[in-house]
Enzyme design. Structure first.
Site, PDB file in Angstrom:
ATOM      1  N   HIS A  57    -131.277 -52.001 -85.047  1.00 27.47           N
ATOM      2  CA  HIS A  57    -132.510 -51.876 -85.843  1.00 27.47           C
ATOM      3  C   HIS A  57    -133.133 -53.119 -86.430  1.00 27.47           C
ATOM      4  CE1 HIS A  57    -134.900 -50.881 -89.423  1.00 27.47           C
ATOM      5  NE2 HIS A  57    -135.616 -50.297 -88.586  1.00 27.47           N
TER       6      HIS A  57
ATOM      7  N   HIS B 235    -136.418 -41.415 -82.292  1.00 27.76           N
ATOM      8  CA  HIS B 235    -136.098 -42.516 -82.949  1.00 27.76           C
ATOM      9  C   HIS B 235    -135.001 -43.120 -83.238  1.00 27.76           C
ATOM     10  CE1 HIS B 235    -136.384 -44.180 -87.098  1.00 27.76           C
ATOM     11  NE2 HIS B 235    -137.325 -44.963 -86.524  1.00 27.76           N
TER      12      HIS B 235
HETATM   13  O1  G3P Z   1    -141.028 -48.300 -84.441  1.00 32.37           O
HETATM   14  C1  G3P Z   1    -141.470 -47.155 -85.087  1.00 32.37           C
HETATM   15  C2  G3P Z   1    -140.520 -46.791 -86.350  1.00 32.37           C
HETATM   16  O2  G3P Z   1    -139.156 -46.978 -85.759  1.00 32.37           O
HETATM   17  C3  G3P Z   1    -140.760 -48.095 -87.080  1.00 32.37           C
HETATM   18  O3  G3P Z   1    -139.697 -47.938 -88.097  1.00 32.37           O
HETATM   19  O4  G3P Z   1    -138.084 -49.202 -89.028  1.00 32.37           O
HETATM   20  O5  G3P Z   1    -137.346 -47.516 -87.945  1.00 32.37           O
HETATM   21  O6  G3P Z   1    -138.330 -49.363 -86.960  1.00 32.37           O
HETATM   22  P1  G3P Z   1    -138.288 -48.553 -87.911  1.00 32.37           P
HETATM   23 CA    CA Z   2    -138.783 -49.113 -84.484  1.00 32.68          CA
END
Ligand code: G3P
Ligand code: CA
Length: 337
Positions: A70, A28
């Site tokens: 992000h 992530h």
């Molecule tokens: O895309 C999956 C996850 O990353 C969603 O949350 O806000 O970290 O993009 P975010």
């Molecule tokens: Ca994401």
């Protein structure tokens, strides 16, 4: 009937089962638990941890370059306030689409922070990488793909990419087709079929439909599609019914729900209940990749005793197909890989 999936609850066995080693590990924002999110260093570190996929959140600059950040603001992970104070919009934010790529490359990237009332930077995760140390920069989607493909060549690996179009409707309103540009880049680098090691993801329901119905056919390509979901409100309430998921499965390969959509955050340890979301999605052939698995205690739901306990619940008991994690190494270790 509409909200039956939210009403239906299934008790989870508390007996440990065998570990599902083939659960996909998705880094992530890179190995973001250790190095500032979405930096090249975070992606290289994630690669070295042997994950299955590395995630890219993608937004567009004023001069139409795709950058890996992000969200469509610059002011929580860069020093934009110090370098371009005059670019502040009335809402108190600095927008990526107000800057050229050359300007964005002048910024220093840091760990994510918030501002206190006096304007001091406070790290969101205080035990992570120091705010003001070392040097990190914003890079483009193409540069990141070249890093991953280069490492695939030099190591003999086969790690995939998992780009998310961030706020595509916002970009369309500004005359920028973010999804099309992302998918064109994927095609340029050889990710043009469902067999390629790539997933395209977005939170916006209409955008995923548009990608399926218009963008992919226009580009004469295909790629695995994931519908993200989360947050409050009822935006996804139709989609997460059994009927809604069946309809979604006609064009999506998977869903990416928040953990709380699967097990409510206020669930009690030892008496966990889950929604029917995972079972219903898997029943119509979709994969389920929840987010975000973090080791910090304040980011771990109270029903889990530890990070590994959280993985045990979601991987072995719920049976998800993949996890978005800030800590790929601990996840790989848990899976015995
Ligand atoms: O895309 C999956 C996850 O990353 C969603 O949350 O806000 O970290 O993009 P975010
Ligand atoms: Ca994401």
């Amino acid at each position: 009937m509409k909200n039956i999936i939210l009403v239906l609850v299934i008790m989870i066995s508390t007996t440990a089962t065998s570990i599902a080693k083939d659960t996909l590990v998705i880094a992530h924002r890179g190995a973001s638990g250790y190095i500032p999110e979405h930096t090249i260093a975070a992606k290289a570190m994630a690669y070295a941890m042997g994950v299955d996929y590395i995630e890219q959140d993608v937004v567009m600059t004023k001069d139409d370059h795709l950058v890996v950040l992000h969200d469509h603001y610059l002011d929580r992970v860069t020093d934009v306030q110090e370098k371009y104070p005059e670019r502040l919009r009335e809402d108190g934010r600095y927008y990526v689409i107000d800057f050229t790529l050359a300007e964005i490359r002048t910024l220093a990237v840091s760990e994510r922070y918030r501002l206190d009332r006096r304007g001091n930077k406070i790290p969101v995760f205080e035990d992570r990488f120091p705010l003001d140390k070392s040097t990190f920069k914003v890079h483009t989607l193409a540069e990141e793909i070249e890093l991953i493909q280069g490492l695939n060549k030099s190591t003999g690996g086969d790690i995939g990419i998992y780009p998310e179009a961030k706020s595509p409707a916002f970009h369309l309103e500004a005359g920028k087709d973010l999804s099309r540009a992302i998918l064109q880049t994927l095609k340029d680098y050889g990710y043009d079929s469902k067999d390629a090691k790539a997933y395209y993801q977005t939170f916006e329901i209409e955008e995923l439909k548009r990608v399926h119905e218009e963008v992919l056919p226009a580009l004469e390509m295909n790629v695995k599609l994931v519908q993200l979901m989360g947050g409050g409100g009822d935006y996804y309430s139709d989609l997460i019914t059994a009927e809604g998921l069946e309809e979604l499965s006609k064009y999506a390969d998977g869903i990416g729900p928040s953990m709380g959509m699967i097990i409510p955050n206020d669930a009690e340890a030892g008496a966990l209940k889950m929604s029917g979301l995972v079972a219903n999605a898997q029943a119509v052939g979709m994969e389920v990749h929840p987010y975000t698995f973090r080791q910090e205690s304040f980011a771990t739901p109270p029903y889990a005793k530890s990070y590994e306990d959280l993985l045990e619940i979601f991987v072995n008991q719920v049976g998800v197909d993949g996890v978005f994690t800030d800590f790929p190494d601990r996840t790989m270790k848990f899976l015995g890989r």
